[in-house]
Design a protein around this motif. Structure first.
Motif, mmCIF file in Angstrom:
data_model
loop_
_atom_site.group_PDB
_atom_site.id
_atom_site.type_symbol
_atom_site.label_atom_id
_atom_site.label_comp_id
_atom_site.label_asym_id
_atom_site.label_seq_id
_atom_site.Cartn_x
_atom_site.Cartn_y
_atom_site.Cartn_z
ATOM 1 N N VAL A 35 0.873 -1.166 0.000
ATOM 2 C CA VAL A 35 0.000 0.000 0.000
ATOM 3 C C VAL A 35 0.915 1.222 0.000
ATOM 4 C CG1 VAL A 35 -1.777 1.276 1.222
ATOM 5 C CG2 VAL A 35 -1.816 -1.223 1.261
ATOM 6 N N VAL A 36 0.814 2.050 -1.039
ATOM 7 C CA VAL A 36 1.723 3.178 -1.228
ATOM 8 C C VAL A 36 0.929 4.474 -1.146
ATOM 9 C CG1 VAL A 36 3.392 4.268 -2.767
ATOM 10 C CG2 VAL A 36 3.215 1.762 -2.684
ATOM 11 N N VAL A 37 1.448 5.429 -0.358
ATOM 12 C CA VAL A 37 0.829 6.739 -0.179
ATOM 13 C C VAL A 37 1.719 7.783 -0.835
ATOM 14 C CG1 VAL A 37 0.078 8.480 1.488
ATOM 15 C CG2 VAL A 37 -0.289 6.049 1.956
ATOM 16 N N SER A 38 1.096 8.723 -1.594
ATOM 17 C CA SER A 38 1.830 9.818 -2.232
ATOM 18 C C SER A 38 0.936 11.044 -2.282
ATOM 19 C CB SER A 38 2.277 9.419 -3.646
ATOM 20 O OG SER A 38 1.143 9.151 -4.463
ATOM 21 N N VAL A 39 1.552 12.220 -2.471
ATOM 22 C CA VAL A 39 0.821 13.482 -2.581
ATOM 23 C C VAL A 39 1.285 14.189 -3.843
ATOM 24 C CG1 VAL A 39 0.399 13.769 -0.109
ATOM 25 C CG2 VAL A 39 2.509 14.660 -1.124
ATOM 26 N N ASP A 40 0.425 15.069 -4.365
ATOM 27 C CA ASP A 40 0.749 15.751 -5.614
ATOM 28 C C ASP A 40 1.664 16.950 -5.407
ATOM 29 O OD1 ASP A 40 -1.201 17.215 -4.291
ATOM 30 O OD2 ASP A 40 -2.083 17.987 -6.150
ATOM 31 N N LYS A 41 1.752 17.485 -4.166
ATOM 32 C CA LYS A 41 2.653 18.612 -3.902
ATOM 33 C C LYS A 41 3.054 18.600 -2.439
ATOM 34 C CE LYS A 41 -1.475 21.570 -3.824
ATOM 35 N NZ LYS A 41 -2.130 22.749 -4.413
ATOM 36 N N ASN A 42 4.297 18.945 -2.211
ATOM 37 C CA ASN A 42 4.859 18.984 -0.868
ATOM 38 C C ASN A 42 6.110 19.880 -0.921
ATOM 39 O OD1 ASN A 42 5.391 18.494 1.799
ATOM 40 N ND2 ASN A 42 6.001 16.343 1.522
ATOM 41 N N PRO A 43 6.130 21.037 -0.259
ATOM 42 C CA PRO A 43 5.180 21.520 0.747
ATOM 43 C C PRO A 43 3.899 22.080 0.131
ATOM 44 C CG PRO A 43 6.884 23.147 0.378
ATOM 45 C CD PRO A 43 7.282 21.946 -0.434
ATOM 46 N N VAL A 44 2.950 22.416 1.019
ATOM 47 C CA VAL A 44 1.657 22.951 0.618
ATOM 48 C C VAL A 44 1.356 24.171 1.476
ATOM 49 C CG1 VAL A 44 0.408 21.448 2.227
ATOM 50 C CG2 VAL A 44 -0.771 22.360 0.227
ATOM 51 N N ALA A 45 0.629 25.134 0.907
ATOM 52 C CA ALA A 45 0.273 26.350 1.645
ATOM 53 C C ALA A 45 -0.819 26.054 2.667
ATOM 54 C CB ALA A 45 -0.182 27.440 0.687
ATOM 55 N N GLY A 114 0.288 8.756 7.497
ATOM 56 C CA GLY A 114 0.566 7.335 7.616
ATOM 57 C C GLY A 114 1.419 7.049 8.849
ATOM 58 N N PRO A 115 1.773 5.749 9.018
ATOM 59 C CA PRO A 115 1.317 4.626 8.168
ATOM 60 C C PRO A 115 -0.161 4.306 8.402
ATOM 61 C CG PRO A 115 2.576 3.810 10.033
ATOM 62 C CD PRO A 115 2.652 5.306 10.112
ATOM 63 N N PHE A 116 -0.853 3.856 7.319
ATOM 64 C CA PHE A 116 -2.264 3.517 7.369
ATOM 65 C C PHE A 116 -2.427 2.009 7.259
ATOM 66 C CE2 PHE A 116 -2.219 7.708 5.050
ATOM 67 C CZ PHE A 116 -2.591 8.468 6.159
ATOM 68 N N GLN A 117 -3.380 1.484 8.007
ATOM 69 C CA GLN A 117 -3.734 0.074 7.930
ATOM 70 C C GLN A 117 -4.914 -0.065 6.966
ATOM 71 O OE1 GLN A 117 -2.438 -2.700 9.174
ATOM 72 N NE2 GLN A 117 -0.777 -1.691 10.328
ATOM 73 N N VAL A 118 -4.656 -0.684 5.803
ATOM 74 C CA VAL A 118 -5.681 -0.849 4.772
ATOM 75 C C VAL A 118 -5.750 -2.325 4.401
ATOM 76 C CG1 VAL A 118 -6.429 -0.197 2.461
ATOM 77 C CG2 VAL A 118 -5.245 1.472 3.901
ATOM 78 N N ALA A 119 -6.911 -2.924 4.649
ATOM 79 C CA ALA A 119 -7.147 -4.342 4.325
ATOM 80 C C ALA A 119 -6.078 -5.244 4.917
ATOM 81 C CB ALA A 119 -7.235 -4.532 2.814
ATOM 82 N N GLY A 120 -5.635 -4.923 6.124
ATOM 83 C CA GLY A 120 -4.665 -5.752 6.822
ATOM 84 C C GLY A 120 -3.228 -5.495 6.441
ATOM 85 N N THR A 121 -2.946 -4.515 5.594
ATOM 86 C CA THR A 121 -1.580 -4.209 5.168
ATOM 87 C C THR A 121 -1.252 -2.775 5.560
ATOM 88 O OG1 THR A 121 -1.793 -5.726 3.309
ATOM 89 C CG2 THR A 121 0.014 -4.141 3.220
ATOM 90 N N GLU A 122 -0.021 -2.565 6.022
ATOM 91 C CA GLU A 122 0.396 -1.237 6.472
ATOM 92 C C GLU A 122 1.087 -0.492 5.329
ATOM 93 O OE1 GLU A 122 1.961 -0.264 10.646
ATOM 94 O OE2 GLU A 122 3.780 -0.338 9.416
ATOM 95 N N SER A 123 0.748 0.807 5.201
ATOM 96 C CA SER A 123 1.320 1.627 4.139
ATOM 97 C C SER A 123 2.610 2.302 4.614
ATOM 98 C CB SER A 123 0.305 2.693 3.711
ATOM 99 O OG SER A 123 0.157 3.660 4.747
ATOM 100 N N ASN A 124 3.225 3.031 3.702
ATOM 101 C CA ASN A 124 4.402 3.823 4.044
ATOM 102 C C ASN A 124 3.981 5.106 4.756
ATOM 103 O OD1 ASN A 124 3.211 4.648 1.586
ATOM 104 N ND2 ASN A 124 4.988 5.939 1.173
ATOM 105 N N GLN A 125 4.912 5.913 5.167
ATOM 106 C CA GLN A 125 4.641 7.153 5.901
ATOM 107 C C GLN A 125 5.306 8.329 5.195
ATOM 108 O OE1 GLN A 125 5.904 7.128 9.974
ATOM 109 N NE2 GLN A 125 5.196 9.228 10.393
ATOM 110 N N LEU A 126 4.550 9.461 5.141
ATOM 111 C CA LEU A 126 5.056 10.700 4.558
ATOM 112 C C LEU A 126 4.972 11.814 5.584
ATOM 113 C CD1 LEU A 126 3.442 10.744 0.981
ATOM 114 C CD2 LEU A 126 5.792 10.125 1.586
ATOM 115 N N THR A 127 5.805 12.816 5.395
ATOM 116 C CA THR A 127 5.754 14.026 6.221
ATOM 117 C C THR A 127 5.388 15.191 5.318
ATOM 118 O OG1 THR A 127 7.415 13.177 7.758
ATOM 119 C CG2 THR A 127 7.019 15.556 7.748
#
Length: 603
Positions: A35-45, A114-127
């Motif tokens: 399970v992969v987490v991403s954002v379209d922009k970082n940093p954000v206002a 994150g990390p998020f628990q989705v369907a029993g699987t843990e995702s990565n973490q972002l700042t």
């Protein structure tokens, strides 16, 4: 042979159904490996939006991703999902993607995703880094942002303020939509046309799209306007095409910061008997007779006693909505007229936009019938209003009118004139007949009277009685016919009124069931004006029915709408029950008492 073919067809159909069901069952039961987490922009206002993408290498149900629970520091504005399946060299791969639009907090800082628990699987973490809206570090990486501003900070309840939204794009716009700002218990609508221009910020060229909204808060107290949101696509250069002139599109979303406002209540010195009317400009005019023709200045209008005269009052206001204008018919009924009757019609309201502002107008036609000759004085009509530009109370007035009333036509009665001359049988206005003409007239009179000399008294009496009897029958027939026509007209009017009243009561019931305080207020006032002929606030409805439960519910509704403290009004069903009880009590009180039946066996 036929039986063999049927068995083969059944087995083939069973294999096809099993093949179609197997992937679905497999997809519902499989567990993702990553399970992969991403954002379209970082940093954000701060206060701006970003897109959080969650990619799962398996087919899972949509309810497995719950962003509102997993992102407590962010405002979730919407989520979409998509699924893909690929088969390469006999190997099948599946993928489920969730795209969540979230709004960054107003407070700058670093926030963990994150990390998020989705369907029993843990995702990565972002700042995620949240910076101030005016931070120079954002100028290089922001392709879209929004700014909003109000035309004034000092706001009264039901006063119109203009909110201006500016969308800045560093790329060409392909398509998009601006979601209007939001505020509870307020009327928000777009005014004017969009304007576009260009502006250079920190060396970058931006396209600027400007749109204006008017905001009319309906309750006082501290509130917050949720900023508008832009969702669209911009053109970006792509290296995947053989034609450099072609470009691809990229989704972009951004939002303006929320605007806190403090709405003042109605001033304490405002007269309670008048409707609160904040506006930029209010005018009140009156025309007499034909609206298309102007009365010459200095010339007095003349009518005849008993002849109807039409007055047309026109109230125009810049700023408020049409339903915020006071009822002119209620104000006209308060005018003091001597020896005259006044009959106002139902007012007509209209509203449009002009030069970026709302313009509301109410027109009232009034019929005046004088009862005596002389001069009829119609007093001036005054409407107080609050000038939002000068921040002070003013009055709009329609000038009074003086009408010359001439005596009506003669009623046919003889006039007697006192004279000292002796009375004669010959009228003064007729010529004295000559002897010859007198003799001729006497002969004619004697000749015309001869047929009646042979008639007896009872024959004349019988003829007179028959004539009177025939006249009585004719009058009775005409009266019965008029009564039948009037009954039909009354029945049709009653049926029409009852149907209209039922529709308006249904609108009140729907608003009560939805616990929509503003809609209940509007529906009740419309029903009061059209059916009960009551103008003013809801307190007039409570006075009309004199029902304690209804009065209590109406007062609670007003407190919830206009109190400085925010109330969550959930008493819609209780108000509807109280209104039904008040109507039933009023109906029973207006019914005539039943006559008691005589005793079957009197003593």
């Amino acid at each position: 042979m036929v039986t063999l073919f049927r068995h083969l067809a059944f087995l083939g159909l069973l294999a096809l159904v099993t093949t179609a069901i197997a992937p679905t069952a497999y997809a519902q039961s499989e567990t993702p490996e990553s399970v992969v987490v991403s954002v379209d922009k970082n940093p954000v206002a701060s206060g701006d939006t970003f897109i959080l993408t969650l990619t799962v290498d398996a087919f899972i149900e949509d309810r497995a991703w719950r962003p509102a629970e997993l992102l407590p520091d962010f405002e979730v504005m919407g989520t979409s999902s998509s699924s893909t399946t690929q088969i390469i060299d006999g190997q099948t791969s599946r993928e489920k993607t969730f795209r969540t639009v979230a709004k960054a907090p107003q407070q700058p800082g670093e926030y963990a995703l994150g990390p998020f628990q989705v369907a029993g699987t843990e995702s990565n973490q972002l700042t995620l880094k949240v910076l101030a809206a005016d931070d120079p570090a954002l100028s290089e990486q922001r392709d879209a942002f929004m700014r909003v501003e109000l035309d004034r900070d000092d706001i009264y309840v039901q006063e119109q303020v203009v909110l201006t939204t500016k969308l800045y794009l560093a790329a060409n716009l392909h398509s998009g939509n601006i979601i209007p700002p939001q505020l509870e218990d307020a009327d928000i609508r777009q005014v004017g046309r969009d304007e576009d221009s260009t502006e250079v910020i920190d060396g970058r060229m931006f396209q600027v799209f400007e749109r204006s909204f008017i905001v009319i808060p309906q309750r006082s107290g501290a509130q917050e306007i949720r900023g508008p949101v832009f969702q669209g696509q911009i053109n970006v250069e792509s290296n995947r095409t053989l034609f450099p002139s072609f470009s691809s599109t990229r989704s972009v979303t951004t939002a303006a910061t929320n605007l806190p406002i403090e709405v003042k209540p109605i001033p304490a010195d405002w007269p309670a008997q008048h409707t609160w009317l904040p506006a930029e400009l209010v005018t009140l005019s009156v025309s007499v007779g034909n609206e298309a023709s102007a009365q010459p200045e200095g010339e007095q209008i003349q009518i005849t006693q008993g002849e109807p005269l039409t007055l047309t009052y026109r109230l125009t206001a810049v700023g408020p909505l049409a339903d915020q204008l006071p009822r002119l018919d209620a104000l006209v009924r308060q005018l003091s007229l001597q020896d005259a009757s006044i009959y106002p019609e139902a007012p007509e309201s209209a509203m449009n936009q002009r030069n970026g502002s709302l313009v509301s107008q109410q027109t009232l036609r009034v019929t005046v019938i004088p009862h005596s000759a002389g001069e009829l004085e119609i007093p001036s009509l005054t409407v107080p209003w609050f000038n939002t530009q000068l921040r002070e109370r003013q009055e709009a007035s329609a000038p009074g009118q003086v009408i010359a009333v001439a005596p009506g036509a003669s009623d046919g009665r003889e006039r007697t004139v006192a004279s000292n001359e002796p009375a004669t049988d010959t009228p003064a206005s007729e010529p004295i007949p000559s002897p010859a003409s007198s003799t001729a007239s006497e002969g004619a009179a004697s000749t015309s009277s001869k047929p009646y000399e042979n008639l007896s008294y009872w024959q004349l009496a019988t003829a007179v009685f028959a004539l009177l009897w025939l006249l009585t029958l004719a009058m009775w027939f005409m009266r019965a016919r008029q009564q039948r026509q009037q009954t039909m007209i009354d029945d049709a009017a009653t049926a029409t009124t009852t149907a209209a009243e039922q529709q308006q009561l249904k609108a009140v019931k729907r608003a009560c069931n939805a616990n929509d305080a503003a809609a209940v207020d509007v529906a009740l006032k419309q029903w009061m004006r059209t059916q009960l002929k009551i103008a003013g606030q809801l307190s007039a409805l409570a006075d009309y029915y004199a029902h304690d439960a209804l009065r209590s519910q109406l007062e609670h509704l007003q407190r919830a709408r206009f109190s400085t403290e925010q109330h969550d009004w959930q008493e819609g069903k209780a108000l509807w029950r109280a209104l039904q009880g008040a109507i039933e009590t009023k109906r029973k009180a207006q019914q005539p008492p039943r006559a008691e039946l005589p005793k079957l066996y009197p003593n």
